[in-house]
Design a protein around this motif. Structure first.
Motif, PDB file in Angstrom:
ATOM      1  N   GLN A 150       0.791  -1.214   0.000  1.00 36.38           N
ATOM      2  CA  GLN A 150       0.000   0.000   0.000  1.00 36.38           C
ATOM      3  C   GLN A 150       0.834   1.280   0.000  1.00 36.38           C
ATOM      4  OE1 GLN A 150      -1.971  -1.047   3.629  1.00 36.38           O
ATOM      5  NE2 GLN A 150      -0.751   0.377   4.832  1.00 36.38           N
ATOM      6  N   HIS A 151       2.054   1.263   0.487  1.00 34.47           N
ATOM      7  CA  HIS A 151       2.832   2.489   0.620  1.00 34.47           C
ATOM      8  C   HIS A 151       3.578   2.873  -0.656  1.00 34.47           C
ATOM      9  CE1 HIS A 151       1.934   2.331   4.838  1.00 34.47           C
ATOM     10  NE2 HIS A 151       2.390   1.102   4.889  1.00 34.47           N
ATOM     11  N   ALA A 162       2.603   3.146  -3.785  1.00 37.84           N
ATOM     12  CA  ALA A 162       1.887   3.971  -4.753  1.00 37.84           C
ATOM     13  C   ALA A 162       1.993   5.459  -4.449  1.00 37.84           C
ATOM     14  CB  ALA A 162       0.423   3.546  -4.807  1.00 37.84           C
ATOM     15  N   ASP A 163       1.957   5.823  -3.181  1.00 37.77           N
ATOM     16  CA  ASP A 163       1.971   7.239  -2.841  1.00 37.77           C
ATOM     17  C   ASP A 163       3.356   7.750  -2.435  1.00 37.77           C
ATOM     18  OD1 ASP A 163       2.096   5.928  -0.442  1.00 37.77           O
ATOM     19  OD2 ASP A 163       0.511   7.083   0.538  1.00 37.77           O
ATOM     20  N   ARG A 164       4.391   6.963  -2.664  1.00 31.34           N
ATOM     21  CA  ARG A 164       5.750   7.370  -2.298  1.00 31.34           C
ATOM     22  C   ARG A 164       6.418   8.078  -3.476  1.00 31.34           C
ATOM     23  NH1 ARG A 164       8.039   2.618  -1.002  1.00 31.34           N
ATOM     24  NH2 ARG A 164       7.298   2.804   1.123  1.00 31.34           N
ATOM     25  N   ASN A 165       7.095   9.180  -3.185  1.00 27.27           N
ATOM     26  CA  ASN A 165       7.876   9.884  -4.199  1.00 27.27           C
ATOM     27  C   ASN A 165       9.241   9.204  -4.281  1.00 27.27           C
ATOM     28  OD1 ASN A 165       9.430  11.581  -5.742  1.00 27.27           O
ATOM     29  ND2 ASN A 165       8.935  13.432  -4.609  1.00 27.27           N
TER      30      ASN A 165
END
Length: 143
Positions: free
Chosen positions: A29-30, A32-35
């Motif tokens: 889950q983490h 996808a939203d990590r730069n």
């Protein structure tokens, strides 16, 4: 740079989050939203190192958004590496330069970009250098 594990705040982490990573993985889950461009890979971590300790060490290089330390699904122990996400790519680059090879619990940590560049300068060989002064440490050799 000075890091004293006992001298850190234990609960308050304003402005960011420490991931509850038990049972999840980097592709979970983490991711996808990590730069990825602003994320630092941190390796060679001692088993005693916690996400909170990494947060306290790495926030000294810039604003940290997230600390993610993958854990073993059975033992719930971290696997010796983590990812620290910064607000910007410049902060991540600075952290890689400043925090690489600092010692946490006597082990020099390794820092690198989480998104490995295609233009790697790795030649696929190890170089052994012997007969060095005992005062010489890994950080001095690396620099």
């Amino acid at each position: 740079f000075f890091f004293a594990p006992g001298a850190m705040a234990s609960t308050s982490l304003a402005g960011g989050r420490i991931s509850a990573s038990a049972g999840s993985n980097l592709l979970g889950q983490h991711a996808a939203d990590r730069n990825q461009e602003a994320t630092v890979y941190v390796g060679n971590l001692d088993p005693q190192v916690t996400e909170e300790m990494l947060w306290e060490a790495f926030v000294q290089a810039g604003p940290v958004v997230n600390v993610y330390m993958p854990k073993d699904r059975v033992s719930n122990a971290h696997q010796g590496y983590a990812f620290v996400e910064y607000r910007g790519e410049d902060d991540a680059d600075y952290a890689i330069k400043v925090l690489n090879m600092i010692k946490l619990f006597g082990k020099p940590i390794r820092t690198n970009k989480a998104s490995v560049d295609k233009k790697s300068n790795d030649v696929g060989a190890n170089l052994f250098v012997g007969n060095l002064d005992p005062e010489l440490d890994e950080k001095l050799l690396y620099d």
